[in-house]
Design a protein around this motif. Structure first.
Motif, mmCIF file in Angstrom:
data_model
loop_
_atom_site.group_PDB
_atom_site.id
_atom_site.type_symbol
_atom_site.label_atom_id
_atom_site.label_comp_id
_atom_site.label_asym_id
_atom_site.label_seq_id
_atom_site.Cartn_x
_atom_site.Cartn_y
_atom_site.Cartn_z
ATOM 1 N N GLU A 112 0.853 -1.186 0.000
ATOM 2 C CA GLU A 112 0.000 0.000 0.000
ATOM 3 C C GLU A 112 0.885 1.230 0.000
ATOM 4 O O GLU A 112 2.060 1.160 0.383
ATOM 5 C CB GLU A 112 -0.907 -0.011 1.242
ATOM 6 C CG GLU A 112 -2.054 0.972 1.186
ATOM 7 C CD GLU A 112 -2.844 0.970 2.481
ATOM 8 O OE1 GLU A 112 -3.936 1.556 2.490
ATOM 9 O OE2 GLU A 112 -2.369 0.404 3.483
ATOM 10 N N GLN A 113 0.318 2.371 -0.404
ATOM 11 C CA GLN A 113 1.117 3.586 -0.518
ATOM 12 C C GLN A 113 1.681 4.022 0.824
ATOM 13 O O GLN A 113 2.811 4.503 0.914
ATOM 14 C CB GLN A 113 0.269 4.711 -1.113
ATOM 15 C CG GLN A 113 1.019 6.024 -1.291
ATOM 16 C CD GLN A 113 2.270 5.885 -2.137
ATOM 17 O OE1 GLN A 113 2.261 5.226 -3.162
ATOM 18 N NE2 GLN A 113 3.372 6.496 -1.700
ATOM 19 N N ARG A 114 0.937 3.860 1.911
ATOM 20 C CA ARG A 114 1.447 4.297 3.210
ATOM 21 C C ARG A 114 2.663 3.474 3.629
ATOM 22 O O ARG A 114 3.585 3.991 4.261
ATOM 23 C CB ARG A 114 0.357 4.246 4.268
ATOM 24 C CG ARG A 114 -0.124 2.866 4.658
ATOM 25 C CD ARG A 114 -1.095 2.943 5.833
ATOM 26 N NE ARG A 114 -2.359 3.552 5.438
ATOM 27 C CZ ARG A 114 -3.348 3.812 6.299
ATOM 28 N NH1 ARG A 114 -3.191 3.542 7.580
ATOM 29 N NH2 ARG A 114 -4.477 4.332 5.879
ATOM 30 N N TYR A 115 2.691 2.188 3.260
ATOM 31 C CA TYR A 115 3.863 1.364 3.550
ATOM 32 C C TYR A 115 5.055 1.813 2.702
ATOM 33 O O TYR A 115 6.195 1.792 3.170
ATOM 34 C CB TYR A 115 3.556 -0.114 3.298
ATOM 35 C CG TYR A 115 2.597 -0.714 4.297
ATOM 36 C CD1 TYR A 115 3.041 -1.189 5.522
ATOM 37 C CD2 TYR A 115 1.235 -0.792 4.023
ATOM 38 C CE1 TYR A 115 2.159 -1.737 6.444
ATOM 39 C CE2 TYR A 115 0.343 -1.330 4.937
ATOM 40 C CZ TYR A 115 0.806 -1.806 6.147
ATOM 41 O OH TYR A 115 -0.076 -2.327 7.059
ATOM 42 N N GLU A 227 -9.672 8.743 -0.166
ATOM 43 C CA GLU A 227 -8.846 8.103 0.857
ATOM 44 C C GLU A 227 -8.890 8.892 2.165
ATOM 45 O O GLU A 227 -8.944 8.297 3.252
ATOM 46 C CB GLU A 227 -7.403 7.978 0.362
ATOM 47 C CG GLU A 227 -7.221 6.956 -0.752
ATOM 48 C CD GLU A 227 -7.629 5.568 -0.327
ATOM 49 O OE1 GLU A 227 -7.340 5.174 0.828
ATOM 50 O OE2 GLU A 227 -8.249 4.845 -1.135
ATOM 51 N N ARG A 374 -9.276 -0.231 -0.388
ATOM 52 C CA ARG A 374 -8.178 -0.822 -1.142
ATOM 53 C C ARG A 374 -7.028 -1.283 -0.254
ATOM 54 O O ARG A 374 -6.028 -1.773 -0.753
ATOM 55 C CB ARG A 374 -7.656 0.180 -2.175
ATOM 56 C CG ARG A 374 -8.714 0.596 -3.195
ATOM 57 C CD ARG A 374 -8.166 1.526 -4.259
ATOM 58 N NE ARG A 374 -9.215 1.974 -5.158
ATOM 59 C CZ ARG A 374 -9.607 1.328 -6.251
ATOM 60 N NH1 ARG A 374 -9.007 0.198 -6.574
ATOM 61 N NH2 ARG A 374 -10.573 1.793 -7.015
ATOM 62 N N SER A 375 -7.153 -1.129 1.057
ATOM 63 C CA SER A 375 -6.096 -1.559 1.964
ATOM 64 C C SER A 375 -6.119 -3.077 2.115
ATOM 65 O O SER A 375 -7.180 -3.711 1.962
ATOM 66 C CB SER A 375 -6.277 -0.908 3.339
ATOM 67 O OG SER A 375 -6.259 0.498 3.233
ATOM 68 N N ALA A 382 -1.668 -8.978 2.433
ATOM 69 C CA ALA A 382 -0.473 -8.151 2.231
ATOM 70 C C ALA A 382 0.645 -8.953 1.573
ATOM 71 O O ALA A 382 1.313 -8.486 0.643
ATOM 72 C CB ALA A 382 -0.001 -7.583 3.562
ATOM 73 N N ARG A 385 0.064 -9.522 -2.132
ATOM 74 C CA ARG A 385 0.406 -8.364 -2.965
ATOM 75 C C ARG A 385 1.908 -8.321 -3.227
ATOM 76 O O ARG A 385 2.344 -7.996 -4.335
ATOM 77 C CB ARG A 385 -0.054 -7.072 -2.288
ATOM 78 C CG ARG A 385 -1.560 -6.957 -2.145
ATOM 79 C CD ARG A 385 -1.972 -5.588 -1.636
ATOM 80 N NE ARG A 385 -3.412 -5.509 -1.411
ATOM 81 C CZ ARG A 385 -4.065 -4.388 -1.162
ATOM 82 N NH1 ARG A 385 -3.410 -3.237 -1.101
ATOM 83 N NH2 ARG A 385 -5.370 -4.393 -0.963
#
Length: 740
Positions: A112-115, A227, A374-375, A382, A385
């Motif tokens: 994910e983008q935050r990761y 988001e 979408r998380s 995870a 992905r």
């Protein structure tokens, strides 16, 4: 005077980067004050570096989410910094650890983008740890945890400020993102208005390309707003203000669909009604509605009254112009007038949505207020992905491998050339090396230019202002300037961070000794990044253009199927429909982004690929416009038994687009769709024998839209074949120009 000052403060508060920059200012000022109070200025450097890394790791969330993120960030930072301290004396172990850690952290970004943000910030803090050790003579003597604790302390200090700020002003970022969304929608409307300019021989293709690019910015703003709302709605579904922003988001989605709609080829309208004012009225109305969107954006931020009177007047003028054309009673104009009437109804609803956006609480509640999450839903999800991206075909894998080897090469070079101050090579490589050549090339130029200017300004600063207090103030101001400009003005941001480095490091040593190493290291790091992105699994956009184009067409096909389903079952803006619509626009925006990146790539053949890609983008975006118009007219008629054959033909049409998409994905030529296109057009252009009620007129509009969509079968199949073959065929270009 006081009223003017208050208004200026309110406008300052509305700036999206003000809160971010102010938090950084508080954190840096606090760290500098502590160091000054302790009379130990060496503390400032690790604290500053920790604050910067923590601010770079910040993701948008509600305060509880930021607490959870902070509980992940701080251990990651400590482990990374401690590992640098422990492995620093053993270069071979250090090089191995650096390479493996870089690859692992970048691959975590696939979740994910935050990761991805946290992983990148962890890498940055690792390099900061190396620089901090180097400032202490390259030794790690003493407790290995001391310097890491200082870095983590700076990160924790900023994290606490961020959590408290978010708890106090949790909805301010949502309001700013919503205002940004309506600004982008307004710009889209203004560009769309230029397509109605009643002038012959205009460059319609360039205007359509500009419209497609702006659509990408609208889609990005929609995704960002969604988001932000979603993260704050978790556990707060009953919040009245959050639900208000949710309704604003749904209204923006509906406006986007309506403004994306195309009701007839603009060239045909311009040719037929060239000597009348109807197209001018359309252009003026769209332009005024775009300006109304921008005024609404400002009104949301400043809590000011919203006036859309000019667009209301423009709508009345358009209705009068269409009524005048109807009174002329030219039978050959009937299809065009139906399209103009449909356009008028669509813009009328758009005007109503604009009016309701300022007071969304007065509108009816959304039947399905759910948003797609979408998380990852579990650790297994995870890992799946990540596993799917563990292939050389994945851009994430390519970037992870490329950056790992680039940092390894930088580490080797700094030991070969000059180990003193050499870790700026790694920092430059980390900031400049991007997932594709176009972005790397852009950041490479900006980094070198910004560093050069920053070194000159930094030299002037420490020369003209020898006072330690003044230099401390300059370093704080420069740090704030870096965060205020790092996303939109990277050259200015690089200038600012370079000045901050020189003025702050000058407090514990000789800042003049840092100038030449910083310049040389920047050039070396930029060179390594450029070579890495060129030679190590280069992710040339042209190699995947067919796949991105295929995805865009496939999503349009899904969108068409969902629209037809809505006609069969009745209009409802449920999650399935909104998701199909959003996926279609996301894919269109992704295609536009790939083409923009291709223009930055070297070689004449890349430009040629981009030319064919832009041709495909134009016809694909035209198709999306016709689909949006079809979707905008849901609910205008009651389904009858005779409509089943129309819907079946529409599904055949969707199957045709899906077949072209499948051939694009596999790299095969599309079959000849000439006969299929003629058959579908004939079916859709069949009119009811008797116009018994308004439903028949609405049905003609729907069939006309389906006919326009069917006319795109052959142009899209030809554009798809050119994407695969890139022919220099003037006749093909002429055919394309006629369809556009």
């Amino acid at each position: 005077m006081s009223a003017s000052f208050s208004h200026s403060l309110r406008r300052l508060w509305t700036l999206d980067k003000f809160a971010y920059s102010f938090r950084v200012f508080i954190a840096l000022s606090g760290a500098m004050a502590l160091s000054w109070y302790q009379d130990h200025m060496a503390l400032a450097i690790p604290l500053f570096l920790g604050i910067i890394a923590s601010a770079l790791a910040e993701t948008d969330d509600h305060w509880e989410g930021r607490v959870r993120a902070l509980l992940v960030i701080l251990p990651c930072f400590f482990v990374a910094s401690a590992a640098v301290e422990l492995l620093f004396p053993w270069p071979w172990l250090f090089a191995t650890g650096l390479t493996l850690a870089t690859f692992t952290l970048i691959m975590l970004g696939a979740i994910e983008q935050r990761y991805a943000t946290i992983a990148t910030a962890t890498l940055i803090l690792s390099v900061y740890s190396m620089i901090n050790i180097e400032q202490h003579g390259g030794t790690t003597e003493g407790h290995f945890w001391y310097q890491p604790m200082l870095l983590v302390g700076g990160a924790a200090w900023y994290g606490v400020i961020s959590v408290v700020w978010c708890a106090l002003f949790s909805r301010q970022p949502v309001k700013q993102s919503m205002a940004q969304l309506y600004r982008e929608l307004g710009e889209y409307l203004v560009i769309k208005a230029t397509l109605f300019e009643p002038v012959r021989e205009v460059d319609v293709e360039s205007r359509r390309v500009a419209l497609a690019r702006q659509n990408g910015r609208v889609v990005m703003a929609l995704n960002q707003a969604k988001e932000m709302i979603f993260r704050r709605l978790e556990g707060q579904r009953g919040s009245r203000k959050l639900n208000r922003y949710l309704r604003l988001y749904f209204i923006a989605q509906d406006i986007h669909e309506r403004v994306s709609a195309s009701h007839y080829p603009y060239s045909a309208l311009a040719e037929t009604f060239f000597h009348y004012d109807v197209l001018f009225r359309c252009q003026r109305l769209l332009d005024q509605q775009g300006r109304s969107c921008k005024r609404l954006s400002k009104a949301l931020l400043l809590r000011q009254p919203f006036d859309h009177g000019p667009s209301e007047q423009a709508l009345d003028d358009l209705r009068a112009s269409i009524a005048y054309l109807q009174d002329l009673d030219h039978p050959q104009w009937a299809p065009l007038l139906r399209s103009l009437q449909a356009l008028g109804r669509n813009l009328t609803t758009l005007e109503e949505q604009l009016a309701s956006a300022y007071n969304p609480d007065a509108s009816a509640d959304q039947k399905d207020p759910s948003l797609f999450n979408r998380s990852p839903r579990s650790v297994k999800d995870a890992w799946e992905r990540i596993r799917l991206n563990l292939t050389p075909g994945s851009p994430t894998f390519r970037h992870a491998l490329r950056l790992s080897l680039a940092l390894l090469a930088g580490y080797g070079v700094l030991h070969l050339i000059h180990p003193t101050q050499g870790y700026w090579i790694l920092l430059t490589t980390l900031f400049v090396c991007r997932p594709n050549f176009g972005a790397t090339r852009r950041f490479l130029r900006q980094r070198i230019l910004g560093t050069t200017i920053g070194l000159l300004l930094g030299w002037a600063s420490i020369s003209l202002f020898p006072s330690a207090l003044v230099q401390c103030l300059l370093s704080v101001v420069a740090g704030v300037a870096f965060f205020a400009n790092r996303e939109k003005h990277y050259v200015i941001a690089t200038v600012a961070i370079t000045v901050m480095v020189l003025t702050s490091f000058n407090q514990v040593g000789d800042g003049f000794d840092l100038i030449m190493p910083r310049l040389v290291d920047t050039l070396i790091g930029a060179l390594i990044s450029g070579l890495a992105v060129f030679f190590i699994l280069p992710d040339w956009q042209g190699r995947r253009l067919n796949k991105v184009a295929s995805t865009a067409l496939s999503r349009n096909s899904d969108y068409l199927r969902e629209i037809i389903h809505q006609y069969e079952t009745g209009k409802q803006d449920d999650l399935a429909y909104r998701l199909a619509r959003r996926n279609a626009h996301n894919a269109d925006a992704a295609l536009s982004t790939v083409l923009a990146n291709m223009l930055q790539e070297p070689g004449h053949y890349r430009k040629k690929d981009a030319d064919e890609g832009f041709r495909f983008l134009v016809v694909s975006h035209t198709l999306l416009g016709y689909l949006s118009a079809l979707g905008a007219h849901r609910g205008t008629l009651t389904t009858s038994a005779g409509d089943a054959s129309i819907y079946a033909a529409a599904r055949r049409l969707a199957d045709g687009f899906e077949a072209i998409a499948a051939n694009l994905m596999s790299g095969q030529q599309s079959p000849d769709f000439q006969d299929e296109q003629r058959a579908l057009q004939t079916r859709f252009e069949q009119e009811p024998t008797m116009a018994q009620d308004d439903g028949d007129d609405a049905r003609r509009v729907i069939q006309t839209q389906l006919s326009h969509i069917a006319r795109q079968l052959v142009p899209i199949s030809e554009a798809a074949d050119r994407v695969l073959n890139h022919p220099d065929d003037e006749s093909a270009d002429a055919s394309y120009a006629g369809q556009a």
